[in-house]
Design a protein around this motif. Structure first.
Motif, mmCIF file in Angstrom:
data_model
loop_
_atom_site.group_PDB
_atom_site.id
_atom_site.type_symbol
_atom_site.label_atom_id
_atom_site.label_comp_id
_atom_site.label_asym_id
_atom_site.label_seq_id
_atom_site.Cartn_x
_atom_site.Cartn_y
_atom_site.Cartn_z
ATOM 1 N N ALA A 10 0.822 -1.209 0.000
ATOM 2 C CA ALA A 10 0.000 0.000 0.000
ATOM 3 C C ALA A 10 0.859 1.263 0.000
ATOM 4 C CB ALA A 10 -0.930 -0.002 1.212
ATOM 5 N N LEU A 11 1.940 1.263 0.762
ATOM 6 C CA LEU A 11 2.799 2.439 0.844
ATOM 7 C C LEU A 11 3.479 2.749 -0.480
ATOM 8 C CD1 LEU A 11 4.447 1.944 4.358
ATOM 9 C CD2 LEU A 11 2.886 3.788 3.678
ATOM 10 N N PRO A 46 6.881 9.428 -2.263
ATOM 11 C CA PRO A 46 7.330 10.360 -3.309
ATOM 12 C C PRO A 46 8.506 9.782 -4.101
ATOM 13 C CG PRO A 46 7.158 11.427 -1.155
ATOM 14 C CD PRO A 46 7.065 9.963 -0.922
ATOM 15 N N PRO A 47 8.780 10.320 -5.266
ATOM 16 C CA PRO A 47 9.930 9.874 -6.048
ATOM 17 C C PRO A 47 11.225 9.976 -5.237
ATOM 18 C CG PRO A 47 8.522 11.298 -7.363
ATOM 19 C CD PRO A 47 7.994 11.361 -5.967
ATOM 20 N N GLY A 48 12.069 8.988 -5.387
ATOM 21 C CA GLY A 48 13.336 8.981 -4.676
ATOM 22 C C GLY A 48 13.282 8.325 -3.318
ATOM 23 N N TYR A 76 -5.638 5.418 14.430
ATOM 24 C CA TYR A 76 -6.440 5.126 13.244
ATOM 25 C C TYR A 76 -6.877 3.662 13.259
ATOM 26 C CZ TYR A 76 -4.454 9.563 11.795
ATOM 27 O OH TYR A 76 -4.089 10.894 11.734
ATOM 28 N N HIS A 77 -8.195 3.455 13.075
ATOM 29 C CA HIS A 77 -8.764 2.115 13.142
ATOM 30 C C HIS A 77 -9.206 1.596 11.777
ATOM 31 C CE1 HIS A 77 -8.858 2.281 17.560
ATOM 32 N NE2 HIS A 77 -9.279 3.529 17.413
ATOM 33 N N GLU A 78 -9.982 2.359 11.062
ATOM 34 C CA GLU A 78 -10.532 1.911 9.781
ATOM 35 C C GLU A 78 -9.733 2.430 8.587
ATOM 36 O OE1 GLU A 78 -13.065 -0.200 9.586
ATOM 37 O OE2 GLU A 78 -13.302 -0.262 11.771
ATOM 38 N N ARG A 79 -9.296 3.669 8.695
ATOM 39 C CA ARG A 79 -8.595 4.299 7.575
ATOM 40 C C ARG A 79 -7.460 5.164 8.103
ATOM 41 N NH1 ARG A 79 -9.548 5.012 2.305
ATOM 42 N NH2 ARG A 79 -11.539 3.936 2.524
ATOM 43 N N PRO A 92 4.489 11.736 6.870
ATOM 44 C CA PRO A 92 5.562 12.457 6.162
ATOM 45 C C PRO A 92 5.223 12.827 4.721
ATOM 46 C CG PRO A 92 6.065 10.128 6.286
ATOM 47 C CD PRO A 92 4.844 10.335 7.123
ATOM 48 N N PHE A 93 4.080 12.347 4.225
ATOM 49 C CA PHE A 93 3.557 12.738 2.922
ATOM 50 C C PHE A 93 2.094 12.340 2.883
ATOM 51 C CE2 PHE A 93 6.298 8.978 2.714
ATOM 52 C CZ PHE A 93 5.344 7.990 2.555
ATOM 53 N N ASP A 94 1.360 12.820 1.901
ATOM 54 C CA ASP A 94 -0.064 12.502 1.803
ATOM 55 C C ASP A 94 -0.260 11.016 1.516
ATOM 56 O OD1 ASP A 94 -0.932 15.105 2.211
ATOM 57 O OD2 ASP A 94 -0.791 15.607 0.081
ATOM 58 N N LEU A 95 -1.099 10.398 2.312
ATOM 59 C CA LEU A 95 -1.467 9.007 2.028
ATOM 60 C C LEU A 95 -2.829 8.709 2.631
ATOM 61 C CD1 LEU A 95 -1.024 7.068 4.801
ATOM 62 C CD2 LEU A 95 1.353 7.462 4.209
#
Length: 204
Positions: free
Chosen positions: A68-69, A74-76, A179-182, A188-191
């Motif tokens: 998932a990650l 991000p690139p790099g 966080y339990h469900e989502r 450190p970045f949007d996810l």
């Protein structure tokens, strides 16, 4: 004719070299040179820590979270599994997952990363490692400067993610969310990860 007692001398099996630590304890670089060292051995406070066989929950959550990650890094950046990180001369743990930044050296000969390489360290708590995962490792990661830490616990057969961010003043982690469900965060970045898909036990 008299029976003679037969004395059989039992020679104890020789211990591997890593079973007897040096007086000052092991150092991080020793793990690359000790022969026949069990896989996934960690170094905590100069002592070797042997990892127990993984439970299905532990294995599945790590594998699916890794996948998932990969969609969000991000690139790099690189998602890393089953690699250790040198935090200090006598500290070389192996997080269940890490994300390393673009400054990290990646290559076939690399056996460990430096703390400065790591953006995020993740631990999935197991029965045999509860104290290390909950107490000792977060302290070591924070002291070494790793900015983000996630602790994943099993709650009624489902993963719960506890998110922590490092306070640069206190050099310790502070809770940033549970966080339990989502799992939806911006650092450190949007996810945005559906936690219900990380572990779904097979039903008959």
């Amino acid at each position: 004719m008299t029976a003679e007692a037969v004395i059989v001398k039992m020679t104890p099996p020789s211990l591997p070299s890593w079973a007897v630590p040096p007086p000052e304890g092991f150092v991080a670089e020793d793990l690359d040179h000790i022969p026949d060292l069990p896989a996934h051995t960690e170094l905590i406070d100069g002592s070797l820590v042997l990892v127990s066989p993984q439970r299905h929950f532990h294995h599945t959550v790590i594998f699916r979270l890794h996948v998932a990650l990969e969609d969000f890094v991000p690139p790099g950046h690189e998602v890393v599994q089953e690699m250790s990180v040198k935090l200090a001369p006598k500290q070389r743990p192996m997080p269940d997952l890490m994300i390393v930044g673009p400054h990290a050296v990646i290559g076939g000969e690399v056996t460990l990363f430096q703390a400065s390489d790591v953006i995020l360290a993740v631990e999935v708590v197991s029965p045999d490692s509860q104290v290390r995962d909950r107490d000792r490792k977060p302290v070591l990661y924070a002291e070494a400067g790793i900015p983000h830490f996630w602790l994943i616990e099993e709650d009624n057969g489902k993963p719960t993610v506890f998110v922590f961010e490092r306070n640069p003043v206190t050099k310790s982690y502070e809770a940033a969310g549970t966080y339990h469900e989502r799992l939806k965060v911006t650092v450190p970045f949007d996810l945005d990860i559906d936690l219900t898909k990380l572990y779904q036990a097979r039903t008959r």
